[in-house]
Scaffold this active site. Sequence first.
Site, PDB file in Angstrom:
ATOM      1  N   THR A  48      44.913  43.564  44.791  1.00  0.00           N
ATOM      2  CA  THR A  48      43.395  43.568  44.716  1.00  0.00           C
ATOM      3  C   THR A  48      42.673  44.197  45.838  1.00  0.00           C
ATOM      4  O   THR A  48      41.613  44.910  45.592  1.00  0.00           O
ATOM      5  CB  THR A  48      42.898  42.082  44.404  1.00  0.00           C
ATOM      6  OG1 THR A  48      43.521  41.387  43.561  1.00  0.00           O
ATOM      7  CG2 THR A  48      41.357  42.011  43.989  1.00  0.00           C
ATOM      8  N   THR A  49      42.956  43.954  46.890  1.00  0.00           N
ATOM      9  CA  THR A  49      42.505  44.524  48.181  1.00  0.00           C
ATOM     10  C   THR A  49      42.355  46.195  48.055  1.00  0.00           C
ATOM     11  O   THR A  49      41.822  46.756  48.627  1.00  0.00           O
ATOM     12  CB  THR A  49      43.141  44.147  49.386  1.00  0.00           C
ATOM     13  OG1 THR A  49      42.753  42.809  49.465  1.00  0.00           O
ATOM     14  CG2 THR A  49      42.317  44.537  50.696  1.00  0.00           C
ATOM     15  N   TYR A 111      41.552  37.014  32.874  1.00  0.00           N
ATOM     16  CA  TYR A 111      40.930  37.110  31.656  1.00  0.00           C
ATOM     17  C   TYR A 111      41.577  36.624  30.536  1.00  0.00           C
ATOM     18  O   TYR A 111      40.996  35.898  29.658  1.00  0.00           O
ATOM     19  CB  TYR A 111      40.371  38.588  31.338  1.00  0.00           C
ATOM     20  CG  TYR A 111      39.425  38.677  30.163  1.00  0.00           C
ATOM     21  CD1 TYR A 111      38.149  38.194  30.521  1.00  0.00           C
ATOM     22  CD2 TYR A 111      39.603  38.872  29.113  1.00  0.00           C
ATOM     23  CE1 TYR A 111      36.998  38.396  29.553  1.00  0.00           C
ATOM     24  CE2 TYR A 111      38.727  38.881  28.031  1.00  0.00           C
ATOM     25  CZ  TYR A 111      37.482  38.627  28.595  1.00  0.00           C
ATOM     26  OH  TYR A 111      36.311  38.663  27.351  1.00  0.00           O
ATOM     27  N   TYR A 137      51.863  35.682  42.495  1.00  0.00           N
ATOM     28  CA  TYR A 137      50.368  35.674  43.197  1.00  0.00           C
ATOM     29  C   TYR A 137      49.505  34.986  42.289  1.00  0.00           C
ATOM     30  O   TYR A 137      49.165  35.177  41.371  1.00  0.00           O
ATOM     31  CB  TYR A 137      50.098  37.315  43.083  1.00  0.00           C
ATOM     32  CG  TYR A 137      48.812  37.522  43.990  1.00  0.00           C
ATOM     33  CD1 TYR A 137      48.098  36.512  44.622  1.00  0.00           C
ATOM     34  CD2 TYR A 137      48.207  38.641  43.871  1.00  0.00           C
ATOM     35  CE1 TYR A 137      46.956  36.703  45.402  1.00  0.00           C
ATOM     36  CE2 TYR A 137      46.976  39.022  44.567  1.00  0.00           C
ATOM     37  CZ  TYR A 137      46.356  38.008  45.317  1.00  0.00           C
ATOM     38  OH  TYR A 137      45.207  38.216  45.985  1.00  0.00           O
ATOM     39  N   ARG A 142      40.097  34.439  41.169  1.00  0.00           N
ATOM     40  CA  ARG A 142      39.760  35.645  40.508  1.00  0.00           C
ATOM     41  C   ARG A 142      40.274  35.723  38.955  1.00  0.00           C
ATOM     42  O   ARG A 142      39.768  36.365  38.436  1.00  0.00           O
ATOM     43  CB  ARG A 142      40.384  36.644  41.361  1.00  0.00           C
ATOM     44  CG  ARG A 142      39.648  37.261  42.382  1.00  0.00           C
ATOM     45  CD  ARG A 142      40.243  38.501  43.272  1.00  0.00           C
ATOM     46  NE  ARG A 142      39.349  38.831  44.417  1.00  0.00           N
ATOM     47  CZ  ARG A 142      38.665  39.967  44.266  1.00  0.00           C
ATOM     48  NH1 ARG A 142      38.558  40.771  43.366  1.00  0.00           N
ATOM     49  NH2 ARG A 142      37.890  40.191  45.557  1.00  0.00           N
ATOM     50  N   LYS A 165      52.698  34.304  46.841  1.00  0.00           N
ATOM     51  CA  LYS A 165      51.351  34.563  47.616  1.00  0.00           C
ATOM     52  C   LYS A 165      50.370  33.528  47.248  1.00  0.00           C
ATOM     53  O   LYS A 165      50.035  33.807  46.036  1.00  0.00           O
ATOM     54  CB  LYS A 165      50.864  36.031  47.286  1.00  0.00           C
ATOM     55  CG  LYS A 165      49.806  35.929  48.143  1.00  0.00           C
ATOM     56  CD  LYS A 165      48.815  37.637  47.912  1.00  0.00           C
ATOM     57  CE  LYS A 165      47.735  37.807  48.793  1.00  0.00           C
ATOM     58  NZ  LYS A 165      46.921  38.830  48.425  1.00  0.00           N
ATOM     59  N   ILE A 207      49.614  37.340  53.669  1.00  0.00           N
ATOM     60  CA  ILE A 207      49.327  38.655  53.224  1.00  0.00           C
ATOM     61  C   ILE A 207      47.850  38.585  53.314  1.00  0.00           C
ATOM     62  O   ILE A 207      47.146  38.061  52.775  1.00  0.00           O
ATOM     63  CB  ILE A 207      49.607  38.619  51.588  1.00  0.00           C
ATOM     64  CG1 ILE A 207      51.141  38.760  51.654  1.00  0.00           C
ATOM     65  CG2 ILE A 207      49.589  40.098  51.124  1.00  0.00           C
ATOM     66  CD1 ILE A 207      51.918  38.780  50.244  1.00  0.00           C
TER      67      ILE A 207
END
Length: 296
Positions: A48-49, A111, A137, A142, A165, A207
Site C-alpha cells: 500500500t505504501t 471491499y 498481510y 484498510r 505482516k 515492515i
Amino acid sequence: MSDTVFTGSITALITPMNRDGSLDFNAFENLVNWQIEEGTSGLCAMGTTGESPTLSHDEHHAVVERTIKVSAGRVPVIAGAGSNSTSEAIDLAKHAEKAGASAALVVTPYYNKPTQEGLYRHFMAVADAISIPVILYNIPGRSVVDITVETMARLAKHGNITGVKDATANLLRPLQVRRAVTKRFNQLSGEDGTAVAFLASGGDGCISVTANIAPALCAEVQKAWQEGRAADAVAIQDKLLPLHDALFCESNPAPAKYAASLLGIAGETTRLPLAPLTEASRQLVRSALVDVGLLN
C-alpha cells in the site's frame, strides 16, 4: 516448505513519481541503494505504501523487477501481490516468483468483505499457485476484514504460508498466533509505533513505513533488540515516535512522500485519490523531522 525467516527492519518502499505522476525510476534506484547502505534488512515493494492500488499491472511488475535488479541479492525482496480478486492476486504472485522475489506479500481482500472461509480459500489459492513463501498481510483498518487467529492457524498448515505482516496494532495477536500455530511462523509488525512491543511479544521484525525516511534508526531499533540491548531499542523507538505519528497524520504514503521531498530523497507527488498534504500536516511532518534530528 520454506524455512525463510525475515527479520529486522524491512522497508515498505514508497514509489517515487515525477510531477506528472509518471514513475521516477532514477529516484527509486537511489532509494533502494540508500536503504541497503543504511542497514535495512529487506525491501518490500508494491505494498500500500508503494501506491499499488493506483499503478497499472505493467507498472507494478516494473517496480518489483527494478527492486530485485537494483538490490542484486544484497537483501531479500518481498513483493506485494495483493488484490481483492483472487485471480489477480495469483497473477501478481506468479510474476513475483518469476521475477525472483524472496516472498509474496498478500493482503486481505478489501471491499468484498469475505468471510473467514473466503479468506482461507483466497490465500490457499495463491499459496497453491507459487512455490515462494506467502506472507499474509492483515490490516483490518484498510481492508475492513480481519484474519482471525483460528483462520491464521489453519492457513499456516500450508507449507508456503510462512508468516504474517500484522498491522492490527493488537499486541495480543503475536502471542495468540505463536500459541495457535504449530510451526515456526514469521511474524512481522506492520505498525511502526508498536515495533518494539511487537518484538517483545515474540515478533521477528517490522515492515516499516518510517524506514523510508529514517532507515538507519529503524534498523538500529531492530539490531539493538536482537543483540539483547532492550533499553537501547526502547530509547531509539522513543526518539522515533514523533516521526511515526507524523507519517500517519494523513493517509499513507502522502506524509512519507512529503518527508522524502524535504530530505531530497524523492518528490512528494502521489496519485489521486491521494491529495497533497494540508499546510498543517506539512508543518507537523517538518517538525517531526527536526525533532528526530533528520532536518535542521
